[in-house]
Each structure stands twice: as C-alpha cells, then as structure tokens.
Design an enzyme around this catalytic site. Structure first.
Site, PDB file in Angstrom:
ATOM      1  CD  GLU A  85      39.549  17.352 -10.676  1.00 49.81           C
ATOM      2  OE1 GLU A  85      38.973  16.285 -10.926  1.00 49.81           O
ATOM      3  OE2 GLU A  85      40.699  17.621 -11.092  1.00 49.81           O
ATOM      4  CD  GLU A 101      41.593  19.462 -14.371  1.00 48.29           C
ATOM      5  OE1 GLU A 101      40.809  18.881 -15.116  1.00 48.29           O
ATOM      6  OE2 GLU A 101      42.347  18.860 -13.581  1.00 48.29           O
ATOM      7  CD  GLU A 161      39.098  16.303 -16.674  1.00 50.17           C
ATOM      8  OE1 GLU A 161      39.934  16.414 -17.574  1.00 50.17           O
ATOM      9  OE2 GLU A 161      39.372  15.980 -15.520  1.00 50.17           O
ATOM     10  CG  HIS A 179      45.103  19.243 -16.009  1.00 50.90           C
ATOM     11  ND1 HIS A 179      43.883  18.845 -16.473  1.00 50.90           N
ATOM     12  CD2 HIS A 179      45.487  20.284 -16.792  1.00 50.90           C
ATOM     13  CE1 HIS A 179      43.537  19.592 -17.501  1.00 50.90           C
ATOM     14  NE2 HIS A 179      44.502  20.468 -17.726  1.00 50.90           N
ATOM     15  CD  GLU A 180      44.560  16.163 -12.320  1.00 48.40           C
ATOM     16  OE1 GLU A 180      45.764  15.988 -12.576  1.00 48.40           O
ATOM     17  OE2 GLU A 180      43.668  16.120 -13.186  1.00 48.40           O
ATOM     18  CD  GLU A 183      48.341  12.073 -14.435  1.00 46.57           C
ATOM     19  OE1 GLU A 183      47.479  12.733 -15.009  1.00 46.57           O
ATOM     20  OE2 GLU A 183      48.595  12.198 -13.208  1.00 46.57           O
ATOM     21  CG  HIS A 213      49.903  14.262 -20.678  1.00 49.00           C
ATOM     22  ND1 HIS A 213      49.363  13.013 -20.456  1.00 49.00           N
ATOM     23  CD2 HIS A 213      49.364  15.073 -19.736  1.00 49.00           C
ATOM     24  CE1 HIS A 213      48.529  13.084 -19.424  1.00 49.00           C
ATOM     25  NE2 HIS A 213      48.520  14.314 -18.969  1.00 49.00           N
TER      26      HIS A 213
HETATM   27  C1  NOJ Z   1      43.151  14.347 -15.449  1.00 52.58           C
HETATM   28  C2  NOJ Z   1      43.296  15.517 -16.342  1.00 52.58           C
HETATM   29  O1  NOJ Z   1      42.473  16.573 -15.933  1.00 52.58           O
HETATM   30  C3  NOJ Z   1      42.961  15.063 -17.733  1.00 52.58           C
HETATM   31  O2  NOJ Z   1      42.978  16.167 -18.610  1.00 52.58           O
HETATM   32  C4  NOJ Z   1      43.925  13.998 -18.161  1.00 52.58           C
HETATM   33  O3  NOJ Z   1      43.535  13.522 -19.409  1.00 52.58           O
HETATM   34  C5  NOJ Z   1      43.926  12.841 -17.175  1.00 52.58           C
HETATM   35  N1  NOJ Z   1      44.078  13.324 -15.862  1.00 52.58           N
HETATM   36  C6  NOJ Z   1      45.043  11.861 -17.465  1.00 52.58           C
HETATM   37  O4  NOJ Z   1      46.262  12.471 -17.223  1.00 52.58           O
END
Ligand code: NOJ
Ligand code: CA
Length: 686
Positions: free
Chosen positions: A159, A487, A493, A468-469, A400, A398
């Site tokens: 990033e 991502e 963002e 993501h990540e 995470e 989602h």
């Molecule tokens: C990083 C992600 O790139 C983002 O899209 C997300 O909102 C946050 N993490 C929280 O999960």
C-alpha cells in the site's frame, strides 16, 4: 517434440518468438544461466538460476545437461469474464532437464511475442522428496540503469505510493519509515522492491517483471544490486526464516518478463493469464461481475463508525454495548443504500461493520476477533435481506479478519454457510493487521495458501471473492474465476485517511499492480474536497478522472464508492457510472505512458456499445482520438464527460461538462484533460 541428450558444457539452447529471444546455458561450474534479447538487443544479460535448499546449499551450480524438450502452442481460450472475451495463448516452449548427482531439476521456458515466462520443476525423485527452500537464486541482470516505478519490497503490504527513479537509485528506507499511514510495515531490506516492477530503458523499451500462478510458495520480491543492476529473487520468509516447504513433484510459480517497445502492449499483455491454469471451478454460470455501492466511504471519512460502541468495555447494566449513535451499519442506513442501488441498477451493496467485534478489532494482535455470524443489535438481518431481495439487490458480505487467519480458517465453513443461508453471493475479505499464525507475513507461503483456500472454499459455496490486503495477484483469477478482485495496493481510500494518492498514481497502477489481476480500487468519488472530518484532505483527481477510472482500472467488481447524496447532486455525471459495464468483449489500449497518461477503449460484452476512459497525471493534456475502433458505417451517440473549463484536481476538481454528439468511425475527437484530470465517453450504437 524431440528429446536429445548431451553433456556439453559449452552448449547454448535458444528459443525465439518474433522479437524475443531467450538463451540458456550452463557455465563451467555447471551454473544455469539465461539471457533475454529483444529485437537483437540484450535486455537481460547472463543471469543465474537456482536455489539454496535444505538438502543442497548450492543447488545453483554443479548441474549437467540431461536433455532438452521443445514444444509450441497456438490456441485461443474463452474467459469467464474479463477485459476481452477470447485470449490467444501462443508460445514456443523449451524444457531443460538438469541433473546434479542424483538430483533433478527442470526449467521450463515459454517464449511469447511479448516476453518470457519460466518456472522451476522438481520432478518426483528418490533423493529429493520433502525439502525446504532457504533461498531462490533467480536473477534478472538488466542491461541498463532503467527508469523504474517501484514500491518497497515489504513482507506485509503493497500500500505504498510509487517512486520513480533509476534502478541504481532505489532505496526504500525513508519511504518505509515515513509511511505511518500503513498499518503493518515489514521491509527489512532497503534495496528490495515489490513486483510487478515496471521499467523503461533509455531507448524506450518497456520491461515488466512479475510472477504468475503463485500457489504454495511465497511471493517473490526483488533485491536490487545497484552496482551491477542485477535484481535477484527475495522470497518472503515464514515465522522461522525459511522460504518454502516443498514436496516433489513441485512446480514453482512462473517468473515473468514482459517486453515491448510500446507501453500499450504491456497493458494489453495476456502472458500472466496464459501462464495460469484454466478454471478449476466446475460450472461458472453463477459468477456475475457487478457494480456495487457500500456503507463504507462514510466510515473511511469519519462520518460514521464500523463499531456500534466506542469502547469494548462500554457496556450498560443489561450487559449490552452502549451505542455511540454513529454506527454506519444500521438497518435504516443500509436500506438507504439498497434503495439507491435498486434505483440506479447497481447490483450490490456492501455493508461493513455489520458484525460484532469492531470495538477492538485492530492493533492488538489478538486471535479471536470476529465470529462472522453475529450482527450488531441495530442490524436486522431478516428485514435487510428481505428488503434487498424485494428490490433485486445483492448484499455483499464483509469478513474482516484483522490478520487473524487462524481464526478465519476455523470459522470459514460457518461463515460461508451463513452467507449461503442468507443469500449473500459475494464476500469482501480483509487482512488489516499483523498475521496470526504469529510470525507469518501477508506474502509468505502460509498466507499464500490461505488466500487460495478461501477462494476454493468460496467457490464451493458459490460465492465471489474480493480480498483486501492479500498478496498481490498473479493471474489466479483464471483458475478461480470466482476470485473477482483484490486490493493489494494503495486504493482510493488513502485519499480518505491519509495524505492520499498523487495524481500520477492511477497512471502507474495498471503497469504494476494490475498486471497480476483486477483491483478493487473503489473509484467514483464525486465530492473531492470537504468530505473528511480532517481538514485539508482531498482526492487528487478531478471528478471526470474518477469516471474514467471505471475504464482504465479494470475490475469485474467495481464500486461506486461515494455517498448516495453526492451522486444525487450530480445525477448527470453519475449516468456514466450507471451505464459503464464490468465485462467486456474487447479492449484496445489507445495510448499509455507509465506515470503520465492512459487512454483505453472497451466494447461492452455482448453489445455494440463502447466506453472510453482517459486519464492524465498532474499535467494537463490534449488528446486526439480517431474513433476507428467503431464499426464502419454505423452511427453512435457519444456522451462525452470532460473536465470543465478551469477544472484542475487541486483547486477546481468538481467542474465538468457533458456533451452529446453523433459520431462514426471516421470521427476524430480532440479533447483537453485538466491537470489531474480525465475523460470518459460512452458510445451507444443507434
Ligand atoms: C481495509 C480495507 O481496504 C477497507 O476497504 C476496509 O474498509 C477496512 N480495511 C476495514 O475492513
Ligand atoms: Ca508523470
């Protein structure tokens, strides 16, 4: 196919395809060496190949020829989705069989019109069964001190903003130290860079180095020897410092060198996809690329929160969390986004912060963070799901993980069963934070396997994936077409929670990160200033450039990232986002220069409509566009979204104008893009 045996140390074998020539030899010490030339000029000088293994610390010399096999292929395959419907796979192949004592190693070279891919193969053999890779010794010895577009070789993140410098000037130390906006940074080698690495020679040759089909192996970063201009593979280590645990028969990921004297050809290259395996997902008719909106930007900009409460221990007398009153993922707000999506024919709605655990989700390196099935009290799943279904909108799950992959692995079946039960057809995963198993890295072998396991699991439950990540992609979307996007780079963002992305950023991404696969960049911000609770933040583009990104940054999953009210304030400009598709029959890269500008035109899948996106960096630019790509003799309605008079990214980013014009394939358009600006055009056939 011919098989020949020889033990001649002077022997050199070459493979050619049009302008690209690869040569392979063993030197006097039996060290494997290769070279690549383009148009008769050296691109890679003599470069070493091989390994340091647990079973042999010099598995990079002492080899003898065992044989050479040659083959070729020229075929066309159909994509499930993508930038083009059909892809030609055309190469000359050479398999070099080597032996060192009783141990065997093959190297497969594939030479394409636009470069070379090669991989190591450890055949099944009695004296090399289970073994550890301590180092891979692949070199790319460049013939010049090229202009290079790079980010640091960090084990945990992609990033960073890009730096443009000569190869001999690469040093990531200062950038890594000051990048406090990135959650986890581990970049121990100040001379290491990430791939895809984009370079340009003084003579105008474009060189891109990356890898394809990264499975069961760590990501390859590149260590730069600034004196000799040699890049060498630097594999991301595991928790105890090893690189990979292998079991023969094993094939490494492909190392790719994409070459052209035209920057446009680099973006058009399909080599990385061609080096990946065909789909392993049986039956793909449930895979539907789409656009989506999300309860998301409002959290990124500080207007609402992921968490229901401000602190994990802020509980009331009934034992429940005390609400902070700013929780974004609440039923009424989610329905507002569903309404907006339905009204504008946007396929999906992402809701973040819907499940419990966000009060202390990040920064504690704790293992059990989320359970992926328990909604906050103000998220009424039944009513939201029914509402979305009635309006024909798909909710996007989602998950995470906050880097706790072990926790996710344990709950994955539960999480996917939950998605199945409630009708979620896609999931956005996330890995913000230090990885658990502790000591592992985002880009190491363990996590590389984890991401693939998630893609496989998702496929089994008929769920599409946006990670993501994760490790940066290497074309695995061909093998797992439900793995729509990643991502794995600095997304839009960063304009919300940091100083953001420079105007040139999006002109570099397609040449670097996107070489491996689609990116969930989250374009489409219309309110470019004054959106953040932090003063001074702004997006470093014009509004029209945000439109153009839907064409120039390909993804089968494209977010319309801004808030409904900001789109409603510019309904005429939003029409482009409503119209632009996410699947294409054909793509033409009209103009491109990394770091400066990109113009791409694409034809909608199954329809006779074309969409053009053009972007520039911090400099304004006038582009002349012959419309020869349109069908001869046909008339099209062109809707031209251009930067308004006096627009520029810094002071006047939201100025735009929209013009309609009847055009055909003989028309030529000349249009100015503002500083940090863009151009978006839809061409609808009459
Ligand atoms: C990083 C992600 O790139 C983002 O899209 C997300 O909102 C946050 N993490 C929280 O999960
Ligand atoms: Ca530039």
């Amino acid at each position: 196919m011919s098989l020949c045996y020889a033990a001649d140390a002077q022997r050199t074998e070459t493979v050619e395809m049009k302008k690209v020539r690869l040569s392979f030899t063993l030197d006097r010490e039996g060290a494997p060496l290769y070279e690549i030339a383009f148009n008769g000029k050296p691109v890679l000088l003599s470069s070493h190949l091989g390994f340091v293994l647990s079973e042999d610390s010099s598995f990079y010399k002492g080899f003898q020829w065992k044989g050479v096999e040659r083959a070729s292929l020229d075929t066309v395959w159909e994509t499930v989705w993508g930038e083009t419907r059909r892809i030609r796979d055309h190469y000359q192949e050479m398999v070099v069989h080597l032996e060192k004592g009783r141990r065997l190693m093959d190297i497969i070279f594939r030479v394409f019109e636009d470069g070379v891919g090669f991989r190591y193969v450890f055949p099944r053999q009695p004296d090399l069964k289970y073994f550890i890779v301590r180092e891979e010794r692949t070199e790319f010895h460049l013939a010049g001190d090229h202009k290079t577009f790079w980010i640091p070789g960090d084990y945990d993140t992609n990033e960073y903003p890009y730096t443009t410098s000569k190869l001999s000037e690469i040093n990531n130390k200062e950038l890594v130290e000051k990048s406090t906006d990135i959650a986890v940074r581990v970049a121990p080698d100040e001379y290491a860079v990430q791939t895809p690495l984009m370079m340009k020679s003084a003579e105008g040759l474009y060189i891109n180095i990356h890898e394809a089909a990264l499975v069961d192996y760590p990501a390859m970063q590149l260590h730069v020897d600034r004196a000799s201009l040699t890049l060498s593979s630097s594999l991301v280590p595991d928790a105890v410092g090893n690189k990979a645990y292998l079991h023969a028969a094993f094939s490494s990921p492909w190392r790719t060198v994409i070459l052209s004297d035209k920057a446009t050809d680099i973006l058009a290259s399909k080599m990385i996809l061609n080096l990946n395996e065909p789909s392993k997902v049986a039956g793909t008719d449930w895979i539907h690329p789409m656009k989506f909106v999300g309860v998301w930007w409002e959290m990124q900009t500080g207007r609402s929160t992921w968490s229901y409460s401000d602190f994990p221990d802020s509980v009331g007398s009934n034992g429940g969390l005390i609400p902070n009153g700013r929780h974004g993922g609440n039923t009424a707000n989610v329905k507002r986004y569903i309404d907006f999506a339905a009204k504008n024919h946007i396929g999906g709605v992402l809701v973040e912060g819907w499940n419990t655990g966000w009060e202390d989700w990040f920064g504690n390196w704790k293992e059990n963070v989320f359970d992926f099935v328990t909604p906050y009290p103000d998220f009424d799943t039944r009513s939201i799901i029914d509402y979305a279904e009635a309006k024909g909108v798909h909710l996007i799950m989602h998950n995470e993980t906050s880097g706790s992959a072990t926790n996710y692995e344990r709950q994955m079946d539960t999480a996917f069963r939950y998605m199945q039960r409630w009708g979620y057809t896609s999931v956005k995963t996330g890995y913000v934070g230090r990885i658990i198993p502790r000591g592992e890295h985002h880009d190491g072998q363990w996590m590389v396997n984890h991401y693939v396991r998630v893609a496989e699991k998702a496929a089994r439950y008929h769920v599409m994936l946006d990670a993501h990540e994760p490790v940066r992609p290497t074309g695995l979307q061909r093998t797992y077409p439900n793995w729509l996007a990643c991502e794995a780079a600095r997304g839009n963002e960063y304009n919300a929670f940091s100083n953001g992305n420079a105007p040139e950023h999006e002109t570099i991404l397609p040449f670097t990160r996107l070489m491996g696969g689609p990116m969930d960049y989250t374009p489409g911000i219309f309110r470019l200033k004054g959106y953040s609770t932090v003063p001074g933040r702004q997006v470093h583009t014009t509004l029209v450039k945000q439109l153009a990104l839907y064409v120039t940054l390909y993804s089968p999953l494209q977010m319309a990232a801004d808030l409904p009210e900001n789109y409603e304030a510019h309904a005429d400009a939003f029409q482009f986002i409503r119209d632009v598709p996410v699947e294409w029959d054909t793509t033409r890269i009209l103009e491109a220069e990394p770091g400066d500008y990109i113009t791409i035109v694409r034809k909608e899948k199954g329809k006779n409509n074309w969409y053009l996106g053009a972007i520039t960096d911090e400099h304004s630019r006038t582009t002349t566009l012959p419309l020869g790509f349109l069908d001869k003799g046909k008339k099209y309605q062109a809707t031209i979204y251009k930067d308004g008079a006096g627009a520029d990214w810094k002071n006047n980013p939201e100025a735009y104008s929209i013009e309609k014009k009847v055009v055909d394939s003989d028309t030529q358009l000349t249009i100015r893009l503002a500083e940090g600006g863009g151009l978006a055009i839809s061409f609808t056939a009459f």
